[in-house]
Design a protein around this motif. Structure first.
Motif, PDB file in Angstrom:
ATOM      1  N   ALA A 233       0.834  -1.205   0.000  1.00  0.00           N
ATOM      2  CA  ALA A 233       0.000   0.000   0.000  1.00  0.00           C
ATOM      3  C   ALA A 233       0.868   1.253   0.000  1.00  0.00           C
ATOM      4  N   LEU A 234       1.931   1.215   0.765  1.00  0.00           N
ATOM      5  CA  LEU A 234       2.834   2.375   0.823  1.00  0.00           C
ATOM      6  C   LEU A 234       3.500   2.607  -0.523  1.00  0.00           C
ATOM      7  N   GLU A 235       3.865   1.528  -1.157  1.00  0.00           N
ATOM      8  CA  GLU A 235       4.497   1.608  -2.471  1.00  0.00           C
ATOM      9  C   GLU A 235       3.548   2.245  -3.486  1.00  0.00           C
ATOM     10  N   LEU A 236       2.254   1.843  -3.383  1.00  0.00           N
ATOM     11  CA  LEU A 236       1.241   2.403  -4.286  1.00  0.00           C
ATOM     12  C   LEU A 236       1.050   3.886  -4.021  1.00  0.00           C
ATOM     13  N   GLU A 237       1.090   4.244  -2.757  1.00  0.00           N
ATOM     14  CA  GLU A 237       0.914   5.631  -2.365  1.00  0.00           C
ATOM     15  C   GLU A 237       2.034   6.479  -2.986  1.00  0.00           C
ATOM     16  N   GLU A 238       3.219   5.920  -2.944  1.00  0.00           N
ATOM     17  CA  GLU A 238       4.414   6.635  -3.411  1.00  0.00           C
ATOM     18  C   GLU A 238       4.465   6.703  -4.933  1.00  0.00           C
ATOM     19  N   LYS A 239       4.195   5.565  -5.565  1.00  0.00           N
ATOM     20  CA  LYS A 239       4.423   5.473  -7.008  1.00  0.00           C
ATOM     21  C   LYS A 239       3.168   5.557  -7.864  1.00  0.00           C
ATOM     22  N   GLY A 240       1.985   5.587  -7.200  1.00  0.00           N
ATOM     23  CA  GLY A 240       0.750   5.616  -7.980  1.00  0.00           C
ATOM     24  C   GLY A 240       0.478   4.257  -8.596  1.00  0.00           C
ATOM     25  N   TYR A 241      -0.512   4.236  -9.513  1.00  0.00           N
ATOM     26  CA  TYR A 241      -0.923   2.960 -10.094  1.00  0.00           C
ATOM     27  C   TYR A 241      -0.304   2.693 -11.461  1.00  0.00           C
ATOM     28  N   ASP A 242       0.376   3.701 -12.014  1.00  0.00           N
ATOM     29  CA  ASP A 242       0.834   3.553 -13.401  1.00  0.00           C
ATOM     30  C   ASP A 242       1.801   2.383 -13.600  1.00  0.00           C
ATOM     31  N   TRP A 243       2.695   2.210 -12.608  1.00  0.00           N
ATOM     32  CA  TRP A 243       3.666   1.114 -12.754  1.00  0.00           C
ATOM     33  C   TRP A 243       2.979  -0.251 -12.763  1.00  0.00           C
ATOM     34  N   ILE A 244       1.848  -0.366 -12.014  1.00  0.00           N
ATOM     35  CA  ILE A 244       1.099  -1.624 -12.007  1.00  0.00           C
ATOM     36  C   ILE A 244       0.484  -1.846 -13.375  1.00  0.00           C
ATOM     37  N   LYS A 245      -0.123  -0.734 -13.887  1.00  0.00           N
ATOM     38  CA  LYS A 245      -0.749  -0.822 -15.207  1.00  0.00           C
ATOM     39  C   LYS A 245       0.298  -1.256 -16.240  1.00  0.00           C
ATOM     40  N   ALA A 246       1.489  -0.636 -16.149  1.00  0.00           N
ATOM     41  CA  ALA A 246       2.558  -0.944 -17.104  1.00  0.00           C
ATOM     42  C   ALA A 246       2.963  -2.413 -16.995  1.00  0.00           C
ATOM     43  N   GLU A 247       3.064  -2.906 -15.747  1.00  0.00           N
ATOM     44  CA  GLU A 247       3.429  -4.301 -15.528  1.00  0.00           C
ATOM     45  C   GLU A 247       2.430  -5.242 -16.178  1.00  0.00           C
ATOM     46  N   VAL A 248       1.132  -4.896 -15.991  1.00  0.00           N
ATOM     47  CA  VAL A 248       0.069  -5.741 -16.547  1.00  0.00           C
ATOM     48  C   VAL A 248       0.128  -5.735 -18.064  1.00  0.00           C
ATOM     49  N   GLU A 249       0.268  -4.519 -18.628  1.00  0.00           N
ATOM     50  CA  GLU A 249       0.302  -4.416 -20.093  1.00  0.00           C
ATOM     51  C   GLU A 249       1.501  -5.204 -20.640  1.00  0.00           C
ATOM     52  N   ALA A 250       2.663  -5.145 -19.926  1.00  0.00           N
ATOM     53  CA  ALA A 250       3.867  -5.834 -20.370  1.00  0.00           C
ATOM     54  C   ALA A 250       3.638  -7.355 -20.411  1.00  0.00           C
ATOM     55  N   GLN A 251       2.929  -7.855 -19.355  1.00  0.00           N
ATOM     56  CA  GLN A 251       2.662  -9.290 -19.312  1.00  0.00           C
ATOM     57  C   GLN A 251       1.798  -9.737 -20.487  1.00  0.00           C
ATOM     58  N   HIS A 252       0.882  -8.843 -20.864  1.00  0.00           N
ATOM     59  CA  HIS A 252      -0.053  -9.191 -21.939  1.00  0.00           C
ATOM     60  C   HIS A 252       0.541  -8.965 -23.311  1.00  0.00           C
ATOM     61  N   ALA A 253       1.599  -8.174 -23.349  1.00  0.00           N
ATOM     62  CA  ALA A 253       2.198  -7.841 -24.641  1.00  0.00           C
ATOM     63  C   ALA A 253       2.885  -9.061 -25.276  1.00  0.00           C
TER      64      ALA A 253
END
Lengths: 253, 439
Positions: A233-253
């Motif tokens: 949760a702290l990591e999300l607070e700091e970095k926002g959600y974009d990195w998660i979105k990017a991770e997901v898109e990368a997996q699907h790519a």
């Protein structure tokens, strides 16, 4: 206590939940986080039995029973409680009368005798003190003209009275100032026990400063895409959600 | 028009003339002459058809397609009356069986200096000039065919007087019982209520039916409210599925008077209420509340008029309905603001919940404003149940039927809470809860 397996749900033909898997054991607190529109509130609503959503796949096991086959009121009687993101105003029904009806309907479901006026009043007084709920609010029409904070406090007050096994808090922190947030969190923490579990749905980390979760899950596009300890949760607070979105898109790519 | 319709009309007209023949001298009285004029008018117009704009949604075909015994005979005993009692109701309780005032069953507790009550025909004999001054003066027979019929046949009902400055502490309850146990019965009671300057009174009319035969109640109540008087008026209808009711309450309020009305229609096959208030004074306060809960094939129609004739008065109106199954409802609320009636405040609201796809509600607010410095508003809503509220309650463990009952009771509470006679309000709360929980 709760096992969600490949849960899919849609509203008006639009798929919102896209295969949710989640297990919640007694005594645990799970936080569900995620960007707007990821399906967090839908998950909470489907678990509570809101009929507008169509369950299109999967199953949910709650204490050995098939949750999705139960009506909303049965789920409540079986110990599920949803704290609403937008509590409903009901003119003409006082909070106290509403809650007395709820308590006694649940007791009836369990085959217990209804509480009499004195027993009920005692219970209410004790729980109202827990969330600093003003007596005058109890006598007013349910949520009518309540401030945002009063409405949320009323949700936690109801939760305290009904003593659910599984509490689901849907964005309970939205619209609360720090004081109200603290009172709400204290109410939730007071109910913590080895027999109960809580799912906290939230967009922001700040509520989790007060209600410390055992697990944090990130919901994105109707799936849980990442799970981790409270530090997530702290990591999300700091970095926002974009990195998660990017991770997901990368997996699907 | 069906042949049966013609039959009831023809029969009534024939009844009138045969009764007139027995009057022996009284036929020349002003009282009777007005009745005769009303009969002639009724003979000409007949019963209203749906082509009559005022009756567009309320078809009286079924009602006039039956015959009724209007003679007033009955076999109602005090024991039977006891079984219909409203618990804890105290005050002046007047019983009317098949439209006839029954002094032997009635209780008058207020002292004569506060309250005078006489059967209408009796009053017409004893104080012909006084009765003539009031009779048919507010409820004019030309206004409506049923009022004409009532005026022609108004041989009973009561004449109530409250002298100036008197506070009638105990309420006056008029209980109309139709005894339809052995035959179809009809009645045309006509009440006159004259409330003196600065007097204060609580008045209620309640309607019940015994038995399974058809009944027709065609009632007119004229209420004269003098300057500075304060009047509460309640009308409660809880009749059978074979009971037809057409009622006109015609009111005039003068300067600084308060008139406060609540009409609660619980059961009946066909109900038409006209509540017409002439606000012929300045600084008056007028309130009209209404609640109707038709289910099955019941039909409930409320027509109201707030007629602002003078400046500086206020009227406030709230009607609410819950319609279920194949029920039909009508609300027509007229507000007139005459050219003289500057600084008028007139508000009207009608809210309905329709719980079945087969139920119908027709609402028609009608504002005619001829003055320019006024505040008027109206609003009608007709909708389904608040699904969000229902889900909220169910999510707390309250079963769907129980949640529905709670929500509906809360919806009705706005109107029920306006009834200031405790015993009647408590009685209504009970009947409403039972009715809403039954289905």
């Amino acid at each position: 206590m709760l096992k969600i397996n490949d849960l899919r749900a849609s509203i008006e033909g639009k798929e919102i939940l896209n295969g949710i898997n989640l297990e919640v054991k007694a005594g645990e607190i799970h936080a569900i986080m995620g960007p707007n529109g990821s399906g967090k509130s839908t998950l909470a609503s489907v678990l509570a039995g809101r009929e507008e959503y169509e369950v299109t796949g999967g199953y949910v096991d709650y204490q050995g029973k098939s949750l999705l086959e139960m009506a909303a009121e049965e789920r409540a009687a079986e110990g599920i409680f949803l704290a609403f993101q937008y509590p409903v105003e009901i003119p003409g029904v006082t909070t106290i009368n509403f809650l007395k009806t709820a308590v006694n309907e649940i007791r009836k479901y369990k085959g217990e005798n209804p509480l009499d006026a004195a027993q009920f009043l005692k219970l209410v007084r004790q729980k109202a003190a827990l969330v600093s709920m003003n007596d005058s609010l109890l006598k007013r029409s349910l949520n009518e003209g309540f401030s945002g904070g009063e409405k949320k406090r009323n949700e936690i007050f109801q939760m305290a009275v009904l003593e659910p096994r599984l509490a689901i808090l849907d964005e309970t922190d939205s619209g609360l100032d720090i004081d109200a947030l603290r009172i709400v969190a204290e109410g939730v923490n007071a109910l913590r026990s080895a027999e109960r579990a809580t799912i906290v749905v939230t967009h922001y980390q700040r509520l989790l400063d007060y209600i410390v979760p055992d697990y944090v899950h990130v919901l994105y596009k109707g799936r849980i895409v990442k799970s981790g300890p409270k530090e997530l949760a702290l990591e999300l607070e700091e970095k926002g959600y974009d990195w998660i979105k990017a991770e997901v898109e990368a997996q699907h790519a | 028009m069906s042949t049966e319709t013609i039959d009831l009309k023809t029969k009534l007209v024939a009844d009138f003339y045969s009764r007139e023949a027995t009057l022996n001298g009284e036929a020349q009285s002003t009282f009777h002459q007005l009745k005769r004029a009303a009969l002639l008018h009724f003979e000409e117009t007949g019963f209203p058809s749906p082509r009559n704009e005022e009756w567009k949604y309320s078809n009286v075909r079924e009602l006039v397609g039956k015959s009724y015994q209007f003679s007033g005979e009955h076999a109602v005993t005090a024991e039977l009356i006891n079984s219909l009692e409203i618990p804890n109701l105290a005050g002046n309780i007047l019983y009317f069986i098949n439209g006839r005032y029954e002094a032997s069953l009635s209780t008058i507790v207020s002292p004569p200096e506060q309250l005078s009550i006489l059967p209408l025909t009796e009053a017409a004999k004893q104080q012909p000039e006084l009765v003539t001054k009031y009779f048919g003066q507010l409820a004019r027979y030309q206004a409506d065919p049923f009022t004409a019929l009532n005026t022609a046949f108004a041989h009973d009902g009561v004449f109530i007087q409250v002298p100036a400055g008197k506070v009638v502490e105990q309420p006056i309850i008029l209980r109309f019982i139709s005894d339809a146990r052995t035959q179809n019965v009809g009645s045309n009671p006509h009440n006159i209520v004259a409330i003196g300057r600065g007097a204060q009174v609580k008045l209620a009319e309640s309607f019940r039916t015994l038995g399974e035969a058809y009944s027709l109640t065609n009632i007119v109540t004229e209420i004269h409210v003098a300057e500075d008087a304060y009047v509460e008026y309640y009308k409660v209808q809880n009749e059978t599925e074979q009971a037809y009711h057409v009622g006109t309450t015609q009111v005039q309020v003068l300067d600084r008077a308060n008139f406060y009305a609540a009409t609660v229609s619980l059961n009946g096959a066909f109900i038409r209420n006209n509540l017409n208030i002439e606000i012929n004074g300045e600084h008056c306060e007028v309130y009209m509340y209404g609640l109707y809960l038709p289910d099955g094939k019941q039909h409930i129609d409320n027509h109201t008029v707030a007629d602002h004739m003078k400046p500086n008065s206020n009227s406030n109106e709230l009607y609410k309905g819950v319609l279920r199954e194949r029920a039909t409802g009508v609300f027509n609320g007229k507000i007139y603001v005459r050219p003289d009636a500057q600084k008028t405040n007139a508000f009207q609201s009608c809210k309905n919940v329709v719980l079945s796809t087969e139920a119908t509600m027709n609402t028609k607010p009608q504002l005619e404003i001829f003055a320019d410095d006024v505040k008027c508003s109206h609003g009608t809503t007709t909708g389904q149940l608040d699904e969000e509220a229902l889900f909220y309650m169910r999510s707390r463990g309250i079963s769907k039927p129980e949640a529905l009952t709670l929500l509906m009771a809360a919806f009705c509470e706005d109107v029920v809470s306006q009834i200031k006679i405790d015993a009647i309000r408590e009685y209504l709360t009970g009947v409403i809860t039972d009715k809403l929980a039954a289905k």
